[in-house]
Design a protein around this motif. Structure first.
Motif, PDB file in Angstrom:
ATOM      1  N   SER A  92       7.378 -17.098  39.244  1.00 28.15           N
ATOM      2  CA  SER A  92       6.374 -18.157  39.189  1.00 28.15           C
ATOM      3  C   SER A  92       5.943 -18.450  37.753  1.00 28.15           C
ATOM      4  O   SER A  92       5.465 -19.545  37.451  1.00 28.15           O
ATOM      5  N   LEU A  93       6.115 -17.458  36.870  1.00 33.29           N
ATOM      6  CA  LEU A  93       5.758 -17.655  35.468  1.00 33.29           C
ATOM      7  C   LEU A  93       6.689 -18.658  34.800  1.00 33.29           C
ATOM      8  O   LEU A  93       6.374 -19.200  33.736  1.00 33.29           O
ATOM      9  N   TRP A  94       7.851 -18.879  35.415  1.00 35.86           N
ATOM     10  CA  TRP A  94       8.810 -19.852  34.882  1.00 35.86           C
ATOM     11  C   TRP A  94       8.833 -21.122  35.732  1.00 35.86           C
ATOM     12  O   TRP A  94       9.762 -21.896  35.641  1.00 35.86           O
ATOM     13  N   ARG A  95       7.765 -21.345  36.545  1.00 31.52           N
ATOM     14  CA  ARG A  95       7.718 -22.569  37.352  1.00 31.52           C
ATOM     15  C   ARG A  95       7.708 -23.778  36.426  1.00 31.52           C
ATOM     16  O   ARG A  95       6.967 -23.835  35.459  1.00 31.52           O
ATOM     17  N   GLY A  96       8.536 -24.752  36.756  1.00 32.69           N
ATOM     18  CA  GLY A  96       8.656 -25.936  35.913  1.00 32.69           C
ATOM     19  C   GLY A  96       9.694 -25.783  34.818  1.00 32.69           C
ATOM     20  O   GLY A  96       9.972 -26.739  34.093  1.00 32.69           O
ATOM     21  N   ASN A  97      10.282 -24.566  34.708  1.00 35.97           N
ATOM     22  CA  ASN A  97      11.259 -24.367  33.628  1.00 35.97           C
ATOM     23  C   ASN A  97      12.553 -25.137  33.887  1.00 35.97           C
ATOM     24  O   ASN A  97      13.250 -25.513  32.935  1.00 35.97           O
ATOM     25  N   SER A  98      12.873 -25.377  35.173  1.00 35.54           N
ATOM     26  CA  SER A  98      14.062 -26.181  35.471  1.00 35.54           C
ATOM     27  C   SER A  98      13.880 -27.601  34.927  1.00 35.54           C
ATOM     28  O   SER A  98      14.803 -28.179  34.339  1.00 35.54           O
ATOM     29  N   ALA A  99      12.655 -28.146  35.111  1.00 36.82           N
ATOM     30  CA  ALA A  99      12.361 -29.469  34.554  1.00 36.82           C
ATOM     31  C   ALA A  99      12.359 -29.410  33.036  1.00 36.82           C
ATOM     32  O   ALA A  99      12.779 -30.358  32.359  1.00 36.82           O
ATOM     33  N   THR A 100      11.898 -28.288  32.495  1.00 33.84           N
ATOM     34  CA  THR A 100      11.914 -28.108  31.042  1.00 33.84           C
ATOM     35  C   THR A 100      13.339 -28.130  30.519  1.00 33.84           C
ATOM     36  O   THR A 100      13.641 -28.762  29.502  1.00 33.84           O
ATOM     37  N   MET A 101      14.246 -27.430  31.223  1.00 30.91           N
ATOM     38  CA  MET A 101      15.644 -27.398  30.787  1.00 30.91           C
ATOM     39  C   MET A 101      16.286 -28.783  30.881  1.00 30.91           C
ATOM     40  O   MET A 101      17.032 -29.186  29.987  1.00 30.91           O
ATOM     41  N   ALA A 161       5.403 -31.579  32.866  1.00 30.49           N
ATOM     42  CA  ALA A 161       3.965 -31.307  32.809  1.00 30.49           C
ATOM     43  C   ALA A 161       3.359 -31.285  34.208  1.00 30.49           C
ATOM     44  O   ALA A 161       2.532 -30.418  34.531  1.00 30.49           O
ATOM     45  N   ARG A 162       3.788 -32.219  35.062  1.00 30.72           N
ATOM     46  CA  ARG A 162       3.272 -32.255  36.435  1.00 30.72           C
ATOM     47  C   ARG A 162       3.650 -30.985  37.201  1.00 30.72           C
ATOM     48  O   ARG A 162       2.830 -30.413  37.927  1.00 30.72           O
ATOM     49  N   MET A 163       4.890 -30.549  37.058  1.00 34.18           N
ATOM     50  CA  MET A 163       5.333 -29.352  37.775  1.00 34.18           C
ATOM     51  C   MET A 163       4.632 -28.092  37.275  1.00 34.18           C
ATOM     52  O   MET A 163       4.421 -27.150  38.031  1.00 34.18           O
ATOM     53  N   ALA A 164       4.248 -28.083  36.007  1.00 39.43           N
ATOM     54  CA  ALA A 164       3.611 -26.895  35.427  1.00 39.43           C
ATOM     55  C   ALA A 164       2.192 -26.679  35.947  1.00 39.43           C
ATOM     56  O   ALA A 164       1.727 -25.547  36.034  1.00 39.43           O
ATOM     57  N   VAL A 165       1.493 -27.777  36.301  1.00 41.91           N
ATOM     58  CA  VAL A 165       0.074 -27.644  36.667  1.00 41.91           C
ATOM     59  C   VAL A 165      -0.177 -27.792  38.157  1.00 41.91           C
ATOM     60  O   VAL A 165      -1.327 -27.779  38.593  1.00 41.91           O
ATOM     61  N   THR A 166       0.854 -27.948  38.968  1.00 40.68           N
ATOM     62  CA  THR A 166       0.662 -28.129  40.409  1.00 40.68           C
ATOM     63  C   THR A 166       1.302 -26.987  41.194  1.00 40.68           C
ATOM     64  O   THR A 166       2.152 -26.261  40.692  1.00 40.68           O
ATOM     65  N   ALA A 167       0.869 -26.863  42.455  1.00 39.67           N
ATOM     66  CA  ALA A 167       1.426 -25.836  43.336  1.00 39.67           C
ATOM     67  C   ALA A 167       2.783 -26.290  43.872  1.00 39.67           C
ATOM     68  O   ALA A 167       3.136 -27.472  43.820  1.00 39.67           O
TER      69      ALA A 167
END
Length: 328
Positions: A92-101, A161-167
């Motif tokens: 979960s600490l890497w949530r949104g990392n796929s979008a980051t990549m 950014a959206r994926m990083a701050v949402t459930a």
């Protein structure tokens, strides 16, 4: 007797001379040019992916504080990391990392590749071919590279950014974010926060590349070595990232607030209005510079890894090309 020896030698079979078939100079130049451009794209993507993956948990934590009115502290940041780990597990600490990549690989590829191209163009314009650029063109090359990359990949930054701050329940994957934002908030929302992003990336990319290139130039002049060692590159990149991110940080906060306004219930529409709201309710230091201390930890690490990885891998590929030219 001497005539006989000469006759014998003249009748001995002589091996035909081996002729190396070299490509025309123009063709060789084109091959080197195309190879270098492709190398820059690949090395840039690889460098960006490595750097962002390393600091992804800290980056996510910083974004969560940036878009909220909670007061930032190292203790609260650690508590957030710990609670996320206990509630949703390590990944979960890497949530949104796929979008980051998805964003950072094309962003870094475009940024590094365009930086190399802008340096060549500016060197030709100012008459510095094969030499280090003077200060202003050095800054300009970095700013143009950062602006080019940001313009071409901005919607991916919004999604990240959206994926990083949402459930997880709100957005299941990258495509879901695109579809839901387009349907519920309009396609224009994908470019919300674009102006502060560009205004922020001009000083950030310009100062970062300028500092890194300047430190390498000073190092060469002092040590008489053409290339720094890897740990020296890492240190130069860390210094560049620290200075660059500190200079543009308030605009980074404004950008994140505008990007996530649709899910936080805020109504940030312009840069000035967003800044005014932040300063009024949270103050200048605690609002516009919220999370900067964490950026001083993660920023130098990310930029140091990114710049040094690009330089090392790019030099390695150039050496491979040179060897292939000699062997063939």
């Amino acid at each position: 007797m001497a005539h006989r020896v000469d006759d014998r030698q003249s009748r001995l079979p002589v091996a035909p001379a081996t002729v190396l078939a070299l490509p025309p100079s123009g063709q060789a130049k084109d091959l080197r040019s195309n190879g270098t451009t492709l190398d820059s794209l690949l090395c840039g993507a690889f460098a960006g992916a490595i750097a962002k993956t390393v600091i992804a948990p800290l980056d996510r934590t910083k974004i969560i504080f940036q878009v909220s009115s909670k007061r930032f502290s190292a203790k609260e940041a650690f508590r957030l990391l710990y609670c996320s780990y206990m509630k949703d597990g390590l990944l979960s600490l890497w949530r949104g990392n796929s979008a980051t990549m998805v964003r950072v690989m094309p962003y870094a590829a475009i940024q590094f590749c365009s930086h190399e191209q802008y340096k060549k163009q500016l060197a030709g314009y100012y008459g510095y071919q094969g030499k280090a650029l003077p200060p202003f063109p050095r800054f300009l090359a970095g700013s143009l590279a950062g602006t080019t990359a940001a313009m071409l990949t901005y919607p991916l930054d919004m999604v990240r950014a959206r994926m990083a701050v949402t459930a997880k329940e709100m957005y299941s994957n990258i495509m879901h974010v695109f579809v839901r934002i387009s349907q519920e908030e309009g396609v224009k929302t994908l470019y919300r926060g674009f102006t502060p992003t560009i205004l922020g990336v001009i000083p950030y990319a310009g100062i970062t590349f300028f500092t890194y290139e300047t430190l390498k130039k000073l190092h060469t002049e002092k040590t008489k070595r053409s290339q720094p060692y890897p740990f020296e590159r890492l240190a130069f990149g860390a210094c560049a990232g620290l200075i660059g991110q500190s200079a543009s940080y308030p605009l980074d906060v404004v950008r994140r607030r505008m990007q996530t306004a649709g899910v936080t219930g805020s109504s940030y529409s312009t840069i000035l209005q967003t800044m005014q709201e932040i300063v009024t309710h949270e103050g200048i230091v605690r609002g516009l510079y919220k999370g900067l201390s964490m950026n001083w930890v993660k920023g130098p690490i990310a930029v140091g890894i990114s710049l040094s990885t690009f330089d090392i891998t790019h030099s390695f590929l150039l050496k491979l090309h040179q060897r292939s030219y000699f062997t063939h």
